[in-house]
Design a protein around this motif. Sequence first.
Motif, PDB file in Angstrom:
ATOM      1  N   HIS A   1       0.606 -30.696 -71.930  1.00  0.00           N
ATOM      2  CA  HIS A   1       1.120 -31.981 -71.824  1.00  0.00           C
ATOM      3  C   HIS A   1       1.010 -32.709 -73.430  1.00  0.00           C
ATOM      4  N   MET A   2       1.257 -31.937 -74.342  1.00  0.00           N
ATOM      5  CA  MET A   2       1.064 -32.726 -75.788  1.00  0.00           C
ATOM      6  C   MET A   2       2.420 -31.759 -76.552  1.00  0.00           C
ATOM      7  N   ALA A   3       2.317 -32.410 -78.049  1.00  0.00           N
ATOM      8  CA  ALA A   3       3.221 -31.637 -78.716  1.00  0.00           C
ATOM      9  C   ALA A   3       2.822 -30.346 -79.551  1.00  0.00           C
ATOM     10  N   ALA A   4       4.007 -29.835 -79.973  1.00  0.00           N
ATOM     11  CA  ALA A   4       3.374 -28.284 -80.681  1.00  0.00           C
ATOM     12  C   ALA A   4       2.656 -28.482 -82.010  1.00  0.00           C
ATOM     13  N   SER A   5       3.133 -29.602 -82.675  1.00  0.00           N
ATOM     14  CA  SER A   5       2.548 -29.579 -84.275  1.00  0.00           C
ATOM     15  C   SER A   5       0.855 -30.123 -84.147  1.00  0.00           C
ATOM     16  N   PRO A   6       0.539 -31.082 -82.925  1.00  0.00           N
ATOM     17  CA  PRO A   6      -0.926 -31.543 -83.108  1.00  0.00           C
ATOM     18  C   PRO A   6      -1.489 -30.256 -82.508  1.00  0.00           C
ATOM     19  N   LEU A   7      -1.111 -29.536 -81.582  1.00  0.00           N
ATOM     20  CA  LEU A   7      -1.853 -28.531 -81.197  1.00  0.00           C
ATOM     21  C   LEU A   7      -2.093 -27.586 -82.291  1.00  0.00           C
ATOM     22  N   SER A   8      -1.038 -27.179 -83.247  1.00  0.00           N
ATOM     23  CA  SER A   8      -1.247 -26.354 -84.310  1.00  0.00           C
ATOM     24  C   SER A   8      -2.178 -26.828 -84.963  1.00  0.00           C
ATOM     25  N   ARG A   9      -2.349 -28.010 -85.437  1.00  0.00           N
ATOM     26  CA  ARG A   9      -3.357 -28.700 -86.274  1.00  0.00           C
ATOM     27  C   ARG A   9      -4.939 -28.485 -85.814  1.00  0.00           C
ATOM     28  N   ARG A  10      -4.909 -28.643 -84.336  1.00  0.00           N
ATOM     29  CA  ARG A  10      -6.270 -28.442 -83.608  1.00  0.00           C
ATOM     30  C   ARG A  10      -6.693 -27.048 -83.775  1.00  0.00           C
ATOM     31  N   ILE A  11      -5.698 -26.029 -83.615  1.00  0.00           N
ATOM     32  CA  ILE A  11      -6.113 -24.809 -83.938  1.00  0.00           C
ATOM     33  C   ILE A  11      -6.585 -24.440 -85.222  1.00  0.00           C
ATOM     34  N   LYS A  12      -5.990 -25.139 -86.380  1.00  0.00           N
ATOM     35  CA  LYS A  12      -6.277 -24.937 -87.844  1.00  0.00           C
ATOM     36  C   LYS A  12      -7.600 -25.390 -87.975  1.00  0.00           C
ATOM     37  N   ASP A  13      -7.892 -26.611 -87.515  1.00  0.00           N
ATOM     38  CA  ASP A  13      -9.242 -27.184 -87.298  1.00  0.00           C
ATOM     39  C   ASP A  13     -10.417 -26.296 -86.814  1.00  0.00           C
ATOM     40  N   LEU A  14      -9.952 -25.698 -85.708  1.00  0.00           N
ATOM     41  CA  LEU A  14     -11.204 -24.995 -85.183  1.00  0.00           C
ATOM     42  C   LEU A  14     -11.233 -23.735 -86.167  1.00  0.00           C
ATOM     43  N   GLU A  15     -10.139 -22.902 -86.491  1.00  0.00           N
ATOM     44  CA  GLU A  15     -10.333 -21.917 -87.634  1.00  0.00           C
ATOM     45  C   GLU A  15     -11.172 -22.232 -88.494  1.00  0.00           C
ATOM     46  N   SER A  16     -10.946 -23.518 -89.303  1.00  0.00           N
ATOM     47  CA  SER A  16     -11.764 -23.792 -90.663  1.00  0.00           C
ATOM     48  C   SER A  16     -13.170 -24.120 -89.846  1.00  0.00           C
ATOM     49  N   GLU A  17     -13.428 -24.595 -88.853  1.00  0.00           N
ATOM     50  CA  GLU A  17     -14.787 -24.759 -88.735  1.00  0.00           C
ATOM     51  C   GLU A  17     -15.436 -23.444 -88.267  1.00  0.00           C
ATOM     52  N   LEU A  18     -15.000 -22.409 -87.817  1.00  0.00           N
ATOM     53  CA  LEU A  18     -15.493 -21.210 -87.490  1.00  0.00           C
ATOM     54  C   LEU A  18     -15.228 -20.131 -88.665  1.00  0.00           C
ATOM     55  N   GLY A  19     -14.452 -20.519 -89.697  1.00  0.00           N
ATOM     56  CA  GLY A  19     -14.516 -19.556 -90.671  1.00  0.00           C
ATOM     57  C   GLY A  19     -13.763 -18.393 -90.419  1.00  0.00           C
ATOM     58  N   HIS A  20     -12.811 -18.500 -89.525  1.00  0.00           N
ATOM     59  CA  HIS A  20     -12.091 -17.095 -89.120  1.00  0.00           C
ATOM     60  C   HIS A  20     -10.772 -17.564 -88.610  1.00  0.00           C
ATOM     61  N   ARG A  21      -9.662 -16.822 -89.081  1.00  0.00           N
ATOM     62  CA  ARG A  21      -8.468 -16.870 -88.467  1.00  0.00           C
ATOM     63  C   ARG A  21      -8.355 -16.520 -87.304  1.00  0.00           C
ATOM     64  N   LEU A  22      -7.854 -17.087 -86.259  1.00  0.00           N
ATOM     65  CA  LEU A  22      -7.774 -16.800 -84.759  1.00  0.00           C
ATOM     66  C   LEU A  22      -6.438 -16.062 -84.375  1.00  0.00           C
ATOM     67  N   PHE A  23      -5.611 -16.635 -84.893  1.00  0.00           N
ATOM     68  CA  PHE A  23      -4.035 -16.124 -84.533  1.00  0.00           C
ATOM     69  C   PHE A  23      -3.366 -15.621 -86.081  1.00  0.00           C
ATOM     70  N   ASP A  24      -2.635 -14.523 -85.927  1.00  0.00           N
ATOM     71  CA  ASP A  24      -1.561 -14.216 -86.846  1.00  0.00           C
ATOM     72  C   ASP A  24      -0.067 -14.614 -86.261  1.00  0.00           C
ATOM     73  N   ARG A  25       0.367 -15.747 -87.102  1.00  0.00           N
ATOM     74  CA  ARG A  25       1.847 -16.025 -86.718  1.00  0.00           C
ATOM     75  C   ARG A  25       2.780 -16.007 -87.715  1.00  0.00           C
ATOM     76  N   ASP A  26       3.991 -15.902 -87.244  1.00  0.00           N
ATOM     77  CA  ASP A  26       4.946 -16.022 -88.048  1.00  0.00           C
ATOM     78  C   ASP A  26       6.073 -16.799 -87.486  1.00  0.00           C
ATOM     79  N   THR A  27       7.382 -16.728 -87.778  1.00  0.00           N
ATOM     80  CA  THR A  27       8.518 -17.832 -87.047  1.00  0.00           C
ATOM     81  C   THR A  27       8.885 -17.029 -85.621  1.00  0.00           C
ATOM     82  N   HIS A  28       8.571 -15.782 -85.446  1.00  0.00           N
ATOM     83  CA  HIS A  28       8.736 -15.068 -84.211  1.00  0.00           C
ATOM     84  C   HIS A  28       7.738 -14.817 -83.194  1.00  0.00           C
ATOM     85  N   HIS A  29       6.365 -14.396 -83.811  1.00  0.00           N
ATOM     86  CA  HIS A  29       5.418 -13.876 -82.770  1.00  0.00           C
ATOM     87  C   HIS A  29       4.070 -14.418 -83.103  1.00  0.00           C
ATOM     88  N   VAL A  30       3.361 -14.694 -82.267  1.00  0.00           N
ATOM     89  CA  VAL A  30       1.999 -15.333 -82.315  1.00  0.00           C
ATOM     90  C   VAL A  30       1.218 -14.043 -81.756  1.00  0.00           C
TER      91      VAL A  30
END
Length: 303
Positions: free
Chosen positions: A26-55
């Motif tokens: 129940h939220m928009a996609a852009s804030p969700l994407s920012r929260r995932i980036k914040d988590l990746e930054s805190e953990l020091g690891h990329r959690l998802f590989d994403r492009d325009t078609h696949h995650v």
Amino acid sequence: MELLHLRYFVAVAQELNFSTAARKLHMAASPLSRRIKDLESELGHRLFDRDTHHVTLTQAGNALLPIARGVLEQVDSIQWRLDETARPQRATLLLGVPSGVHPDLRERMEALAERVCDRFEIKRWPGGTDRLVDAVCDGRLALTLARLPAGGDPALELLPVMSERLGAVVPRDRFDGRDSVALTELAELAYVVSPTAVTNAYFRGLDQQLTELGIRKRIEINSAAFEGISEIVSSGLAFSISMLDPRSPVQNYHLDNVTVLPFSDFHPRLETGLIWRKDRGQGGDLDEVVAAARDVFAEPLRS
């Protein structure tokens, strides 16, 4: 890191689609994407590989997923674990039940069990009245249904619960078309007697009463099983006395050449009571159960 970050991560990992995960959260996609980036930054690891078609999950994302799920499961279980801890533990109580209990009485027993189910689990224990009452006296059973009279011990308390009319169990071919029978008509037949060790005080007293009323022949069998009594009655050698109500489970043991008729000149009734030890019912561990029983059985049943 907050728990919401882990919930967002698990949602995206399950859907592998930011838009779909955002809708479920129940939220928009852009804030969700920012929260995932914040988590990746805190953990020091990329959690998802994403492009325009696949995650897809990265190696780090695959490693984090079971950990995140485990943490969330532990957190989500806090409420019910606390509720279980705070809830009084259920105690198991054994309730003695003699054979041939009427279905209406069974319904009352079920109502009693339901009434106290938050604190007690009532299990039924079969047996003959005398042994069941002895088991209440020595604490092996919490309560028992008993055919009366029973006990007589002043340490016991009794609550009447049912009164059942009794009839003559007779060979059908000898009394075909009859809607009643006189006790005097049964003098030629023997009365089926169960061994003293397995019968109860009421039927022992009934045996003596029948003798005084002129029924002197006896056949004693080695078992009190209803089907054994029916075999003898069906053969035309004897009669017995049992519950008259056609809904009584005893009726299920009657053979083709057996019927139960009311007496026209004799009116026996079988009384059943609920028995417990006074010291357990008055301020004791059965206080709540006894109070519920007095309410459930406030009006004794009759059949």
